[in-house]
Design a protein around this motif. Sequence first.
Motif, PDB file in Angstrom:
ATOM      1  N   PRO A 186       0.798  -1.239   0.000  1.00  0.00           N
ATOM      2  CA  PRO A 186       0.000   0.000   0.000  1.00  0.00           C
ATOM      3  C   PRO A 186       0.827   1.285   0.000  1.00  0.00           C
ATOM      4  O   PRO A 186       0.254   2.377   0.020  1.00  0.00           O
ATOM      5  N   ILE A 187       2.147   1.202  -0.057  1.00  0.00           N
ATOM      6  CA  ILE A 187       2.993   2.388   0.036  1.00  0.00           C
ATOM      7  C   ILE A 187       2.863   3.261  -1.220  1.00  0.00           C
ATOM      8  O   ILE A 187       2.989   2.779  -2.344  1.00  0.00           O
ATOM      9  N   ARG A 188       2.621   4.556  -1.012  1.00  0.00           N
ATOM     10  CA  ARG A 188       2.593   5.533  -2.098  1.00  0.00           C
ATOM     11  C   ARG A 188       3.849   6.390  -2.129  1.00  0.00           C
ATOM     12  O   ARG A 188       4.324   6.789  -3.194  1.00  0.00           O
ATOM     13  N   VAL A 189       4.363   6.701  -0.923  1.00  0.00           N
ATOM     14  CA  VAL A 189       5.468   7.654  -0.836  1.00  0.00           C
ATOM     15  C   VAL A 189       6.447   7.211   0.247  1.00  0.00           C
ATOM     16  O   VAL A 189       6.042   6.676   1.271  1.00  0.00           O
ATOM     17  N   MET A 190       7.733   7.395  -0.042  1.00  0.00           N
ATOM     18  CA  MET A 190       8.775   7.157   0.947  1.00  0.00           C
ATOM     19  C   MET A 190       9.524   8.459   1.183  1.00  0.00           C
ATOM     20  O   MET A 190       9.770   9.228   0.241  1.00  0.00           O
ATOM     21  N   LEU A 191       9.875   8.716   2.437  1.00  0.00           N
ATOM     22  CA  LEU A 191      10.434   9.998   2.838  1.00  0.00           C
ATOM     23  C   LEU A 191      11.694   9.768   3.661  1.00  0.00           C
ATOM     24  O   LEU A 191      11.662   9.039   4.658  1.00  0.00           O
ATOM     25  N   GLY A 192      12.800  10.364   3.244  1.00  0.00           N
ATOM     26  CA  GLY A 192      14.018  10.179   4.025  1.00  0.00           C
ATOM     27  C   GLY A 192      15.248  10.679   3.298  1.00  0.00           C
ATOM     28  O   GLY A 192      15.164  11.534   2.411  1.00  0.00           O
ATOM     29  N   ASN A 193      16.378  10.123   3.668  1.00  0.00           N
ATOM     30  CA  ASN A 193      17.633  10.576   3.066  1.00  0.00           C
ATOM     31  C   ASN A 193      18.611   9.414   2.920  1.00  0.00           C
ATOM     32  O   ASN A 193      18.529   8.419   3.642  1.00  0.00           O
ATOM     33  N   GLY A 194      19.509   9.555   1.964  1.00  0.00           N
ATOM     34  CA  GLY A 194      20.576   8.576   1.794  1.00  0.00           C
ATOM     35  C   GLY A 194      20.277   7.453   0.828  1.00  0.00           C
ATOM     36  O   GLY A 194      20.994   6.459   0.805  1.00  0.00           O
ATOM     37  N   LEU A 195      19.240   7.576   0.002  1.00  0.00           N
ATOM     38  CA  LEU A 195      18.982   6.554  -1.009  1.00  0.00           C
ATOM     39  C   LEU A 195      19.995   6.743  -2.140  1.00  0.00           C
ATOM     40  O   LEU A 195      19.940   7.728  -2.882  1.00  0.00           O
ATOM     41  N   ARG A 196      20.905   5.815  -2.258  1.00  0.00           N
ATOM     42  CA  ARG A 196      22.012   5.967  -3.207  1.00  0.00           C
ATOM     43  C   ARG A 196      21.567   5.714  -4.648  1.00  0.00           C
ATOM     44  O   ARG A 196      20.705   4.855  -4.894  1.00  0.00           O
TER      45      ARG A 196
ATOM     46  N   TYR B  73      17.921  16.300   1.884  1.00  0.00           N
ATOM     47  CA  TYR B  73      19.236  16.473   2.491  1.00  0.00           C
ATOM     48  C   TYR B  73      19.094  17.527   3.575  1.00  0.00           C
ATOM     49  O   TYR B  73      18.539  18.613   3.345  1.00  0.00           O
ATOM     50  N   ALA B  74      19.572  17.213   4.767  1.00  0.00           N
ATOM     51  CA  ALA B  74      19.597  18.170   5.873  1.00  0.00           C
ATOM     52  C   ALA B  74      20.500  17.578   6.938  1.00  0.00           C
ATOM     53  O   ALA B  74      20.871  16.403   6.880  1.00  0.00           O
ATOM     54  N   SER B  75      20.858  18.395   7.909  1.00  0.00           N
ATOM     55  CA  SER B  75      21.579  17.896   9.072  1.00  0.00           C
ATOM     56  C   SER B  75      20.968  18.537  10.304  1.00  0.00           C
ATOM     57  O   SER B  75      20.342  19.602  10.223  1.00  0.00           O
ATOM     58  N   SER B  76      21.136  17.884  11.443  1.00  0.00           N
ATOM     59  CA  SER B  76      20.518  18.376  12.666  1.00  0.00           C
ATOM     60  C   SER B  76      20.955  19.793  12.982  1.00  0.00           C
ATOM     61  O   SER B  76      20.178  20.616  13.464  1.00  0.00           O
ATOM     62  N   GLU B  77      22.224  20.102  12.712  1.00  0.00           N
ATOM     63  CA  GLU B  77      22.757  21.403  13.080  1.00  0.00           C
ATOM     64  C   GLU B  77      22.759  22.405  11.941  1.00  0.00           C
ATOM     65  O   GLU B  77      22.965  23.602  12.149  1.00  0.00           O
ATOM     66  N   GLY B  78      22.562  21.939  10.705  1.00  0.00           N
ATOM     67  CA  GLY B  78      22.788  22.777   9.539  1.00  0.00           C
ATOM     68  C   GLY B  78      21.703  23.808   9.275  1.00  0.00           C
ATOM     69  O   GLY B  78      20.605  23.756   9.833  1.00  0.00           O
ATOM     70  N   ASN B  79      22.007  24.760   8.388  1.00  0.00           N
ATOM     71  CA  ASN B  79      21.053  25.804   8.004  1.00  0.00           C
ATOM     72  C   ASN B  79      20.607  25.666   6.563  1.00  0.00           C
ATOM     73  O   ASN B  79      19.987  26.577   6.008  1.00  0.00           O
TER      74      ASN B  79
END
Length: 608
Positions: A327-337, A357-363
Amino acid sequence: MSHADLITLPRLLSRLPRLLVDLPGIVKGLHIGNRSRGANPASLASCVEKAAQDNPQGLALIQGDEQLSYAELDRWSNQLAHYLRDRGLCQGDSVALMFENRFELLACVIACAKLGVVSALINSSQRGRVLAHSIGLAEPRMLLVGEEMLAAYEEVAVDVALPASACLYFADRPTWRDPGEAPAGWMHPAAELHAYPVDAPLLERAVRADDPCFYIYTSGTTGLPKAVVFNHGRFMRGYGAFGFAATRLGREDRMYVSLPFYHATAMVVCWGSVLAGQAALVMVRRFSASRFWDEVQRHQATAFGYVGELCRYLLDQPARPGDADNPIRVMLGNGLRPSIWKAFRQRFAIERVVELYASSEGNIGFTNLLNLDNTVGFSPYPYAIVRYDQEQDAPLRQNGHLQRVARGEVGLLLGKITDKSPFHGYTDARDTQRCVLRDVFEPGDAWFNTGDLMRDLGFRHAQFVDRLGDTFRWKGENVSTTQVEAVLDAIEQVSEAVVYGVEVPNTNGRAGMACLRLGCPADEFDFGVLLTRLRKELPAYAVPLFLRLSAQLETTGTFKHKKAPLKEQAYDLQRCTDPLYAWLPGSDRYVALTPELQANIAAGVYRY
């Protein structure tokens, strides 16, 4: 890189119809982000309260057979907030939260947000000195501990030195209806919450966008973890950008998240998207590749959160006839090569990949709004990808300024520090300043150094390439080489150690490798003690998988270890004359690396 990954005008125009359909959500998301700045009122708690008001009976949280509606979650967190304030917690204080993925963690985060209190999201895999250090960084007034983390805390309780009245215990069960029992000497809030109001507590001053919401820990590049200040405005910008502009979930959606909620991908990106859509969060205690799709089917999840390593684990599972029937329509995240992107989408019939792309501390952040392959997407914030000298381990300057790379080239990603893209940094001001580059393109400008290499794909799109410096990523976690080196240096007969990441075929990220200079002959060194100590004092993902024994470690003129040659030679027996060792999956010791073992690792016989 495939030239097909470069963004062309026809490729962009082909996505224009979809973009026009999504435009109202994008505008709304940007509006939420723009008003969530400075002294403007903004709070994570408001997202929960709005969902509880608009969709009170809608499912908010699901875990196994347990479910909570938005109204129930809001009432529970209100009672917890009143309890905490009654125990002396005040606006601006901080608390340390030690839980695995469970409802209590989110209820505590919401309760703290309602009080204007900062939640320190302690990494549940930390132990010993590292754990004590992380708790200490937050300077908490209170500590909220789940039963599953009690033993870990008790190991460092003397170092943390909090009074018993500040230590709150939550049994490992659904405590909102069955509080269980607390150990002697511990506060037991779940047993008393029934006596507290169910309405939201009133504050002397509304929580503002620039008020800190939680601390998220990052290994950074200096060894022990650093606490990143994550404010309410930044959570709201994630809520708006991912919830309304990118993921676009609705009340009938369910997002399956097996990522740890002490990381921003789960806590901000995934949960923020769920709250924006007033959808349900399927919260999983820990990831299991073998159970993943069965649980997705069981809960009829329509979305899931990921990091790249998770996707590789799923792709490594034996193919099943019904892989595409989910049933998956969308996947959300980072690092999919890029190496597995299309194969993953095709096998599991994924309609949309919201890579970010983001980092905990980044702007700076990128989001794949247009559902293009092999890109972290587009960034609306000012950034630059600049030329980087790997040998000098520094960005290149010409005539005093940095140089942008050309389209298709790789360089270091920088985020410009402005009023709309501020860098809030860490709890330690010195750590903050180390990450800022000045006079980059013109006198007086300031840019955040992400420490990441990116490829410029054109039209403000980019592709993640790798991490720089003393941090590498393995098993979806950032590993601090300095932290691992500190553990190695404390082991008897290890005279010197340098740690770095190396590529392993058919895996994402880089596996840990340590080059050691021993104070004794190799046949007298106890490799069993070495591995035991490493496994005891480090998270599993940080334990080096490969060892290299060297009589002399090469350094620069300023006594920094030269890691570039070590990374290039890795564990290749043809390029390295030093003795090499490997810790093979499922084994309990390091073994000498042979050509046969090296060939089997390259062929994927051993699954790291």
